[in-house]
Design an enzyme around this catalytic site. Structure first.
Site, short mmCIF file in Angstrom:
data_model
loop_
_atom_site.label_atom_id
_atom_site.label_comp_id
_atom_site.label_asym_id
_atom_site.label_seq_id
_atom_site.Cartn_x
_atom_site.Cartn_y
_atom_site.Cartn_z
N ASP A 1 -4.61 5.47 9.94
CA ASP A 1 -5.79 6.31 9.75
C ASP A 1 -5.41 7.53 8.90
O ASP A 1 -6.06 7.86 7.89
CB ASP A 1 -6.29 6.74 11.14
CG ASP A 1 -7.64 7.44 11.09
OD1 ASP A 1 -8.24 7.49 10.01
OD2 ASP A 1 -8.09 7.92 12.14
N LYS B 1 7.33 5.08 14.46
CA LYS B 1 8.04 6.27 14.97
C LYS B 1 9.02 5.73 16.02
O LYS B 1 8.99 6.09 17.20
CB LYS B 1 6.99 7.23 15.58
CG LYS B 1 7.53 8.58 15.96
CD LYS B 1 7.85 9.46 14.77
CE LYS B 1 8.46 10.77 15.24
NZ LYS B 1 9.08 11.56 14.15
N TYR C 1 -6.28 4.60 19.88
CA TYR C 1 -7.74 4.76 19.86
C TYR C 1 -8.43 3.82 20.85
O TYR C 1 -9.61 4.01 21.15
CB TYR C 1 -8.29 4.50 18.44
CG TYR C 1 -7.80 5.47 17.38
CD1 TYR C 1 -7.06 6.59 17.73
CD2 TYR C 1 -8.08 5.26 16.05
CE1 TYR C 1 -6.59 7.47 16.77
CE2 TYR C 1 -7.62 6.15 15.07
CZ TYR C 1 -6.88 7.25 15.44
OH TYR C 1 -6.43 8.12 14.48
N ASP D 1 6.66 10.32 9.73
CA ASP D 1 6.71 11.67 9.15
C ASP D 1 7.33 11.63 7.75
O ASP D 1 6.87 12.29 6.82
CB ASP D 1 7.46 12.66 10.07
CG ASP D 1 8.65 12.03 10.77
OD1 ASP D 1 8.80 10.80 10.72
OD2 ASP D 1 9.45 12.77 11.38
N ASP E 1 -5.89 8.03 4.48
CA ASP E 1 -6.65 9.16 3.92
C ASP E 1 -5.77 9.98 2.97
O ASP E 1 -6.23 10.42 1.92
CB ASP E 1 -7.18 10.07 5.04
CG ASP E 1 -8.59 9.68 5.43
OD1 ASP E 1 -9.02 8.57 5.06
OD2 ASP E 1 -9.26 10.49 6.11
#
Ligand code: NAD
Length: 371
Positions: free
Chosen positions: A262, A206, A157, A238, A266
């Site tokens: 992020d 990852k 980001y 994942d 959620d």
């Protein structure tokens, strides 16, 4: 890590800057203050509140969402407790302003000014609210209490980005960068928090694909050496997304970078099923933090005394624990919330048949009474 010392600030003034903000913000902050005052009487501290304007409330008075004076007030405090900012994004005149003058710009400005790089979001399933959990009963029956620690100021980001055209084909490039210092400081925070909980860190990356993840994993392992009591495991993002719905009870602290955090935070909050219950904190590398509920300013129910103040009250409990080391007081606030739920009181958003519906102010009073 500073040793936990519940007595360390006894009878001290806790300098707390409050941002009531917009919508239901002033109502839920009033209830968190009520609870903090009661906890102070019981545990020997005095909360010293100073309110500042932010968001739409500041635009209406000063024409901008956050003034430099307000930032200075926040900086001079030990911690900041925020309600929520923003209005109805379709109808409020605040959203006719350019983006840098809208309410949310105040939040970005204060996060930057206070160097808040670590975001903490608990996802806790209360047994009294288990029916709101969208998971199968055999999974939710085990309950869960997860703390997601997300890096907030680096990664994809904040990397360089551009869109170019090559041979008539549009191409977009986003850059994902982390240096070892950025990883180390968030990892230290994650392990410090784990020491206050069940002493387990799941570092999510990852690393089978990304270099940034391989560095992340290496630095987290270095930091882990200073925390021999904490169990560290690594998990690919994942798999983590899957495990959160398959067996959330396996997690204690999930430590991860910005974009993975992020998405996972959620996901974790959705599996609790109750947005009015979810606290959050953003911390810098001192004890300073900004504490706020995960939900927004709910303009649809503002001023009606129906908002659920529990997420804000639990954010105040996080503040006692992480900024002031007042663990016993934080435990007492969290226990009081559980007692009120066990006694059958609910605000409208978490109401079920046969229970007692109360307003925002009464819910705050009921929790304060039980401390
Ligand atoms: P929201 O979280 O404010 O509301 C979503 C729904 O949940 C609404 O129906 C609302 O009534 C309900 N709700 C939320 N909190 C509740 C509570 N404590 N008790 C009972 N019900 C509650 O999200 P939204 O409607 O998308 O956003 C409204 C405004 O909030 C927007 O301006 C948005 O930008 C802002 N916002 C601010 C923050 C923040 O300050 N950190 C975060 C998210 C959204």
């Amino acid at each position: 890590m500073r040793k936990s010392g519940a007595g360390m600030r006894k009878n001290m003034n806790l300098k707390i800057t409050c941002i009531p903000g917009d919508g239901i913000g002033p109502e839920i902050i009033a209830e968190a203050k009520k609870v903090l005052v009661k906890a102070g009487e019981k545990f020997g501290f005095v909360p010293d509140f100073t309110d500042i304007l932010m968001g739409g409330a500041s635009i209406d008075v000063h024409g901008i969402p956050l003034t430099d004076e307000a930032i200075d007030t926040a900086k001079s405090a030990d911690a900041v407790l925020m309600g929520s900012i923003g209005g109805n994004t379709s109808t409020s005149p605040w959203y006719k302003l350019p983006p840098e003058k809208r309410p949310e710009a105040g939040l970005l400005k204060i996060r930057k000014a206070l160097n808040l790089f670590a975001n903490l979001r608990p996802a806790l399933l209360y047994k009294e609210l288990a029916s709101a959990c969208p998971l199968k009963e055999e999974i939710s029956a085990a309950g869960f209490d997860i703390m997601i620690m997300r890096e907030l100021t680096g990664g994809l980001y904040f990397g360089e980005r551009k869109t170019v055209e090559e041979n008539g084909v549009r191409k977009a490039i986003d850059t994902l960068t982390y240096d070892e210092n950025e990883i180390r400081r968030i990892a230290i925070k994650g392990f410090d928090i784990a020491m206050k909980r069940k002493k387990k860190v799941t570092s999510v990356d990852k690393a089978n694909v990304l270099d940034s993840s391989r560095l992340w994993r290496a630095v987290v392992e270095e930091v882990a050496k200073d925390y021999p009591e904490v169990t560290l495991e690594h998990m690919l993002v994942d798999n983590c997304a899957m495990q959160l719905v398959k067996d959330p009870s396996q997690f204690d602290v999930i430590l991860t970078e910005n974009m993975f955090g992020d998405i996972l935070s959620d996901e974790a909050s959705m599996v609790t099923g109750s947005i009015g219950m979810l606290a959050s904190a953003s911390l810098n590398d001192t004890r300073f933090g900004l504490y706020e509920p995960s939900h927004g300013s709910a303009p649809d129910i503002a001023g009606m005394d129906v908002a659920n103040p529990i997420a804000t009250i639990l954010s105040a409990a996080m503040m006692l624990r992480y900024s002031f080391d007042l663990d016993a007081a934080a435990d007492a606030v969290e226990e009081a919330v559980k007692k009120v739920l066990a006694d059958g009181f609910r605000t409208g958003d978490i109401m079920s048949e046969g229970l007692k519906q109360v307003g925002c102010s009464e819910m705050g009073s009921l929790i304060a009474e039980r401390i």
